[in-house]
Each structure stands twice: as structure tokens, then as C-alpha cells.
Design a protein around this motif. Structure first.
Motif, PDB file in Angstrom:
ATOM      1  N   LEU A  25       0.806  -1.226   0.000  1.00  0.00           N
ATOM      2  CA  LEU A  25       0.000   0.000   0.000  1.00  0.00           C
ATOM      3  C   LEU A  25       0.839   1.275   0.000  1.00  0.00           C
ATOM      4  N   THR A  26       2.123   1.174   0.332  1.00  0.00           N
ATOM      5  CA  THR A  26       2.905   2.398   0.517  1.00  0.00           C
ATOM      6  C   THR A  26       4.201   2.474  -0.280  1.00  0.00           C
ATOM      7  N   GLU A  27       4.797   1.356  -0.644  1.00  0.00           N
ATOM      8  CA  GLU A  27       6.047   1.411  -1.396  1.00  0.00           C
ATOM      9  C   GLU A  27       5.741   1.679  -2.871  1.00  0.00           C
ATOM     10  N   PRO A  28       6.340   2.717  -3.468  1.00  0.00           N
ATOM     11  CA  PRO A  28       5.989   3.091  -4.845  1.00  0.00           C
ATOM     12  C   PRO A  28       6.043   1.940  -5.848  1.00  0.00           C
ATOM     13  N   GLU A  29       7.065   1.095  -5.768  1.00  0.00           N
ATOM     14  CA  GLU A  29       7.194  -0.002  -6.731  1.00  0.00           C
ATOM     15  C   GLU A  29       6.069  -1.013  -6.578  1.00  0.00           C
TER      16      GLU A  29
ATOM     17  N   ARG B  56       2.089  -1.684  -9.013  1.00  0.00           N
ATOM     18  CA  ARG B  56       1.608  -2.941  -9.601  1.00  0.00           C
ATOM     19  C   ARG B  56       0.084  -3.001  -9.694  1.00  0.00           C
ATOM     20  N   TRP B  57      -0.622  -2.194  -8.846  1.00  0.00           N
ATOM     21  CA  TRP B  57      -2.080  -2.326  -8.831  1.00  0.00           C
ATOM     22  C   TRP B  57      -2.836  -1.010  -8.974  1.00  0.00           C
ATOM     23  N   ILE B  58      -2.231   0.147  -8.697  1.00  0.00           N
ATOM     24  CA  ILE B  58      -3.003   1.392  -8.784  1.00  0.00           C
ATOM     25  C   ILE B  58      -2.196   2.583  -9.291  1.00  0.00           C
ATOM     26  N   GLY B  59      -0.993   2.767  -8.848  1.00  0.00           N
ATOM     27  CA  GLY B  59      -0.195   3.926  -9.231  1.00  0.00           C
ATOM     28  C   GLY B  59       1.045   4.014  -8.369  1.00  0.00           C
ATOM     29  N   TYR B  60       1.706   5.143  -8.408  1.00  0.00           N
ATOM     30  CA  TYR B  60       2.912   5.307  -7.618  1.00  0.00           C
ATOM     31  C   TYR B  60       3.009   6.750  -7.137  1.00  0.00           C
TER      32      TYR B  60
ATOM     33  N   PHE C 134       1.089  11.857  -6.380  1.00  0.00           N
ATOM     34  CA  PHE C 134       0.587  10.519  -6.689  1.00  0.00           C
ATOM     35  C   PHE C 134       0.177  10.477  -8.154  1.00  0.00           C
ATOM     36  N   PHE C 135       0.559   9.396  -8.829  1.00  0.00           N
ATOM     37  CA  PHE C 135       0.247   9.192 -10.240  1.00  0.00           C
ATOM     38  C   PHE C 135      -0.632   7.947 -10.354  1.00  0.00           C
ATOM     39  N   MET C 136      -1.900   8.130 -10.733  1.00  0.00           N
ATOM     40  CA  MET C 136      -2.888   7.049 -10.812  1.00  0.00           C
ATOM     41  C   MET C 136      -2.766   6.346 -12.165  1.00  0.00           C
ATOM     42  N   THR C 137      -1.803   5.430 -12.277  1.00  0.00           N
ATOM     43  CA  THR C 137      -1.545   4.763 -13.550  1.00  0.00           C
ATOM     44  C   THR C 137      -2.580   3.702 -13.900  1.00  0.00           C
ATOM     45  N   ALA C 138      -3.399   3.284 -12.955  1.00  0.00           N
ATOM     46  CA  ALA C 138      -4.420   2.269 -13.241  1.00  0.00           C
ATOM     47  C   ALA C 138      -5.483   2.796 -14.203  1.00  0.00           C
ATOM     48  N   GLU C 139      -5.531   4.102 -14.391  1.00  0.00           N
ATOM     49  CA  GLU C 139      -6.549   4.689 -15.278  1.00  0.00           C
ATOM     50  C   GLU C 139      -5.959   5.264 -16.554  1.00  0.00           C
ATOM     51  N   GLY C 140      -4.706   5.002 -16.824  1.00  0.00           N
ATOM     52  CA  GLY C 140      -4.092   5.491 -18.052  1.00  0.00           C
ATOM     53  C   GLY C 140      -2.586   5.538 -17.916  1.00  0.00           C
ATOM     54  N   ASP C 141      -1.917   5.647 -19.043  1.00  0.00           N
ATOM     55  CA  ASP C 141      -0.462   5.589 -19.054  1.00  0.00           C
ATOM     56  C   ASP C 141       0.221   6.919 -18.746  1.00  0.00           C
TER      57      ASP C 141
ATOM     58  N   GLU D 183     -13.772  -1.051  -4.622  1.00  0.00           N
ATOM     59  CA  GLU D 183     -13.827  -2.520  -4.691  1.00  0.00           C
ATOM     60  C   GLU D 183     -12.936  -3.009  -5.842  1.00  0.00           C
ATOM     61  N   TYR D 184     -13.033  -2.329  -6.975  1.00  0.00           N
ATOM     62  CA  TYR D 184     -12.235  -2.673  -8.155  1.00  0.00           C
ATOM     63  C   TYR D 184     -10.740  -2.543  -7.853  1.00  0.00           C
ATOM     64  N   TYR D 185     -10.339  -1.406  -7.295  1.00  0.00           N
ATOM     65  CA  TYR D 185      -8.913  -1.215  -7.011  1.00  0.00           C
ATOM     66  C   TYR D 185      -8.409  -2.207  -5.983  1.00  0.00           C
TER      67      TYR D 185
END
Length: 181
Positions: free
Chosen positions: A47-51, A55-59, A71-78, A142-144
Motif C-alpha cells: 500500500l505504501t512502497e511506490p514499486e 503494480r495495482w493502482i499507481g505510484y 501521486f500518479f494514478m496509472t491504473a486509469e491510463g499511461d 472494490e475494483y482497485y
């Protein structure tokens, strides 16, 4: 003997809700739980380490000791726009809270981890503001969190699809929000 032409009840298909809406100190809160067969420190790292978070939501980037990160929400786009995240509580490996904003919308997010006999329960909370609709927010988290579960179980997060969460859980969270009002 049963009639072979009578259908037998089947198990529900699609996502199952793991949360509700409760009264919290700052108003209604979306509360979603998950359990993991892992120590709290390991779940904390997811939940806290960027790497591991990536893997599941962003960094995130920055220095958390300042109380703020990007915070970069990569789960919704590149190519996501960074969101400033203000850390309001950080007690590894058990409690974290922070605020983030996008435009006029502010979100107050928190999680608690409780470990017992090698099993860690994650309790995620988001304060629901006046414009927050649990029909969207609940299925979203729930999805995340299912993506987090997938990563922790070694499954590909791409197998977790958004549409079934919105379609299958929106009514549950609408009712939970109505019951909490």
C-alpha cells in the motif's frame, strides 16, 4: 428425489461487495475490507512502497517526510496528471491517512491494518463528501482493492475488469449510502 428440470440455485456471479457506508467522525464514510494471509508489514508495503503500489493502482514521488507527495494514478491510463497527496497520519505498519484533491473535489482516504494469527485485515475508508456518490465510489474502491488482491495472489491485474464492479455493486452502495443518511 429432485426434478432434473428444476434449476438448482447457483452461486452469485460477479463481484461481491466487501463494504458499506458508515457514520464516521467527519460524516458518512465508505468502508471496504479485505483480508490477506500475510503479515501487516507486508500488506503495508503493498500500500505504501511506490514499486509495489504501482503494480495495482499507481505510484508516488517525493519525500513523504515533508508530509506531501505527488501521486500518479496509472491504473486509469499511461500518462496520468500528478495529484498532490497530503499525508495526515502515518503509523507503519498499521495506520495511514491522507487528503488528495483534483479540481474542486477533495478526498479524505485512510486505511488500517490489523494482524491476527498471520492474517491481516485491511480496512479502507473514504469520507463521502456532499458530491460523492457511493454508486461510483464504492465499486471503484472494490475494483482497485481487487486489483491489489490479484497482485498479492500472483494474478494479472488486467484480468480484473472495471465494468462488472460498476454494474454489480452500484445498487449495493447506493442502498448503503441511503441507509447511512
Amino acid at each position: 428425489m429432485s426434478d432434473p428440470t428444476t434449476p438448482t440455485p447457483s452461486a452469485p456471479t460477479g463481484p461481491v461487495p466487501h463494504g458499506t457506508v458508515e457514520h464516521g467522525p467527519a460524516g458518512p464514510e465508505l468502508v471496504v475490507t479485505r483480508t490477506f494471509r500475510a503479515p501487516a508489514a507486508d500488506v503495508w508495503a503493498s500500500l505504501t512502497e511506490p514499486e509495489r503500489l504501482a503494480r495495482w493502482i499507481g505510484y508516488w514521488e517525493g519525500d513523504p517526510s515533508t508530509g506531501r507527495v505527488q501521486f500518479f494514478m496509472t491504473a486509469e491510463g499511461d500518462d496520468p496528471e500528478p495529484e498532490e497527496y497530503r499525508i495526515t497520519r502515518c503509523e507503519p505498519p498499521h495506520r495511514f491517512a491522507g487528503d488528495t484533491a483534483m479540481g474542486d473535489q477533495t478526498w479524505h482516504l485512510a486505511f488500517d491494518l490489523a494482524e491476527e494469527d498471520g492474517v491481516t485485515t485491511l480496512t479502507f475508508r473514504q469520507v463521502l463528501g456532499p458530491s460523492d456518490d457511493a454508486r461510483n465510489v464504492g465499486p471503484g474502491w472494490e475494483y482497485y482493492l481487487e486489483r491489489l488482491t490479484a497482485v498479492r495472489e500472483g494474478r494479472d491485474v488486467a484480468t480484473v475488469e472495471w465494468e462488472p464492479y460498476l454494474a454489480g455493486l452500484a445498487d449495493h452502495y447506493e442502498q448503503a449510502q441511503a441507509n447511512a443518511s
